[in-house]
Design an enzyme around this catalytic site. Structure first.
Site, PDB file in Angstrom:
ATOM      1  N   ASP A   1       0.648  -5.012   1.024  1.00 16.75           N
ATOM      2  CA  ASP A   1       0.806  -5.741   2.281  1.00 16.75           C
ATOM      3  C   ASP A   1      -0.510  -6.284   2.804  1.00 16.75           C
ATOM      4  O   ASP A   1      -0.617  -6.620   3.983  1.00 16.75           O
ATOM      5  CB  ASP A   1       1.437  -4.832   3.339  1.00 16.75           C
TER       6      ASP A   1
ATOM      7  N   CYS B   1      -3.985  -2.793   1.088  1.00 13.07           N
ATOM      8  CA  CYS B   1      -3.918  -1.839  -0.019  1.00 13.07           C
ATOM      9  C   CYS B   1      -5.221  -1.056  -0.178  1.00 13.07           C
ATOM     10  O   CYS B   1      -5.204   0.139  -0.490  1.00 13.07           O
ATOM     11  CB  CYS B   1      -3.558  -2.568  -1.308  1.00 13.07           C
TER      12      CYS B   1
ATOM     13  N   HIS C   1      -4.981  -6.396  -6.068  1.00 10.93           N
ATOM     14  CA  HIS C   1      -4.341  -5.206  -5.496  1.00 10.93           C
ATOM     15  C   HIS C   1      -5.129  -3.957  -5.863  1.00 10.93           C
ATOM     16  O   HIS C   1      -5.670  -3.842  -6.971  1.00 10.93           O
ATOM     17  CB  HIS C   1      -2.903  -5.082  -6.013  1.00 10.93           C
TER      18      HIS C   1
END
EC number: 3.4.19.12
Length: 513
Positions: free
Chosen positions: A174, A177, A282
């Site tokens: 979101d 991370c 990520h």
């Protein structure tokens, strides 16, 4: 008169020299003890497997960097910054662009350089990304096949687990991370990412004099943007969190060794914060399941990592042992109770069988005296009739009846019937083996037919019964009637003996005459 030469005008100030002097002058008043060394920003790592040329990578970026310069060495922000390499523009100097590591001084110098095309103002197109490294990364994200990417992720997780024993914990994608991964290892809960972000931004603002040199945009604008919960984290935030929690931050990317490590100001033996970098966009948390790290770096006094879990484990083991001991004691008591109950049941059964056997024996013995008493009654009746006949006879007949020719009849006449209901007590009969005139005169047939012989078993049984305890018959004590009957029987026996002696005396007197 001496004409002095004209004084040369002072050279114009060099902005680069002024910047260097300002950067290497007196220490900043906001700096802390154990200050970081002022060095040039670190070069960034080029993502492996990106074969595009410098010009191609330059044309693919969303927001072009404000210039390029050769890095002067590794800086305090780590061994290398994440993100793909951004090539130089114009002049084509063969160094790597340092991206967000550019200082304001270097931006000014590079913007006035011969190969510069002017500053490109930052736009809000990539406001969700970090500084220029993630602008470039967002544009240069490789479009891998989904199956290949999934296989690469699985291989990375398996390799890291087999060789290092680490586990990759998936974080929610979101935009937070990085802060989620740090919160998972510091607080043990990734939902604490907002607290971690707030502390990190506050730390950056307090040390703006240092961290502002590594941001390409206005530092206040940068901090305000990074305070948003959906804004990505960067290596600047990693360095700030490494100093804030005083724990190294290690970054793993498809390998068993960290590609970058951010160190704090003071070195210690605390477990580092480990994160994994996936697809250049990520972060996940890398956890060592064999070592507790939650709470380390929070400044808690006398805090020992994993002590709470150890205490809980010891308490659980102690509770389990106590419960097991109580259960075993209860089982032992049950077994002991069963054993005692079994013994009691056996004793009761034996007592019951013994009592029944005793009742059978008593019943048998009770039947035998009844038969003997019936015989005794008939013998007593015969004796009474004999006495009546004896009393009705003449003296001659009585002398004849008392003659030695009829000793049995003479013995029967000597017996007086006992009173009804009174026990008959007689002396023990003479032994058959004992010498005496009566034994020589009597025969076996006479003893068998004599009513006195039939009384012997009954008399013996009665003597045995008198020696027994009255409780055996269900009585508390012998009654007085029994004692009175015994006395009367003894009196009768004395009376009979007296009668017998007087009769013998009378019979012997006529013979002498």
């Amino acid at each position: 008169m001496t004409i002095l030469p004209k004084k040369k005008p002072p050279p114009p100030p060099d902005p680069e020299a002024n910047g260097e002097r300002s950067g290497s002058g007196a220490p900043d008043s906001h700096s802390r003890s154990g200050a970081r060394p002022r060095s040039s920003p670190p070069p960034r790592w080029a993502y492996p497997g990106n074969p595009s040329s410098a010009a191609e990578r330059h044309t693919q970026q969303v927001s072009p960097p404000p210039g390029s310069a050769t890095s002067g060495g590794a800086g305090p922000l780590g061994d290398g910054a994440l993100g793909s390499c951004c090539c130089c523009n114009g002049a084509g100097a063969g160094g790597c662009c340092s991206g967000p590591g550019h200082s304001k001084r270097r931006r000014q110098v590079l913007s006035a350089g011969p190969g510069a095309t002017g500053n490109c103002p930052d736009t809000d197109d990539g406001a969700g990304n970090n500084s220029e490294d993630e602008y470039e990364t967002a544009a240069q994200t490789q479009h891998l096949d989904p199956d290949t990417a999934e296989q690469q992720e699985l291989c990375f997780e398996k390799t890291l687990s087999d060789k290092k024993g680490f586990i990759i914990k998936q974080m929610k994608e979101d935009g937070a991370c990085l802060f989620r991964a740090v919160a998972d290892q510091v607080y043990g809960d990734q939902d604490m990412h907002e607290v971690v972000r707030k502390h990190c931004m506050d730390y950056l603002m307090k040390n703006a004099d240092y961290f502002s040199n590594y941001v390409t945009e206005d530092f206040t604008t940068y901090i305000n943007r990074k305070r948003k919960n959906n804004c990505h984290g960067n290596h600047i935030e990693m360095q700030a969190m490494a100093e804030m929690y005083n724990r190294p931050v290690e970054v793993y990317q498809y390998g068993t060794e960290p590609i970058n490590t951010f160190h704090g100001i003071q070195k210690n033996e605390d477990e580092p914060i480990r994160v994994s970098y996936h697809r250049n966009i990520h972060y996940n948390s890398v956890v060592n399941p064999n070592k507790a790290t939650i709470g380390v770096g929070l400044g808690l006094p006398s805090f020992k990592p994993g002590y709470a879990e150890q205490s809980l484990m010891k308490s659980a083991i102690r509770t389990s042992e106590e419960s097991w001991i109580e259960q075993q004691m209860l089982e032992d008591k049950k077994r002991a109770t069963d054993w005692e109950a079994t013994n009691e049941a056996i004793e009761e059964q034996v007592a019951r069988e013994s009592y029944l056997q005793w009742l059978r024996d008593q019943e048998k013995q009770a039947r035998q005296p009844r038969k003997a008493s019936a015989t005794c009654s008939s013998a007593t009746a015969a004796a009474c009739s004999g006495l009546e006949e004896w009393s009705g006879r003449s003296p001659r007949q009585r002398s004849t009846a008392g003659s030695p020719e009829h000793p049995d009849l003479h013995a029967e006449l000597c017996m007086k019937p006992p009173s009804p209901g009174a026990p008959l007590i007689l002396g023990k009969p003479p032994s058959p083996c004992a010498p005496g005139p009566s034994n020589q005169m009597s025969t076996g047939a006479d003893r068998a037919t004599s009513p006195l012989v039939s009384l012997y078993p009954a008399l013996e049984c009665r003597a045995i019964m008198q020696h027994m305890s009255p409780t055996a018959f269900g009585l508390k004590d012998w009654d007085n009637d029994e004692i009175l009957a015994s006395v009367l029987a003894a009196s009768q026996q004395e009376y009979l003996d007296t009668m017998k002696k007087s009769t013998l005396r009378r019979e012997s007197s006529p013979d002498h005459s």
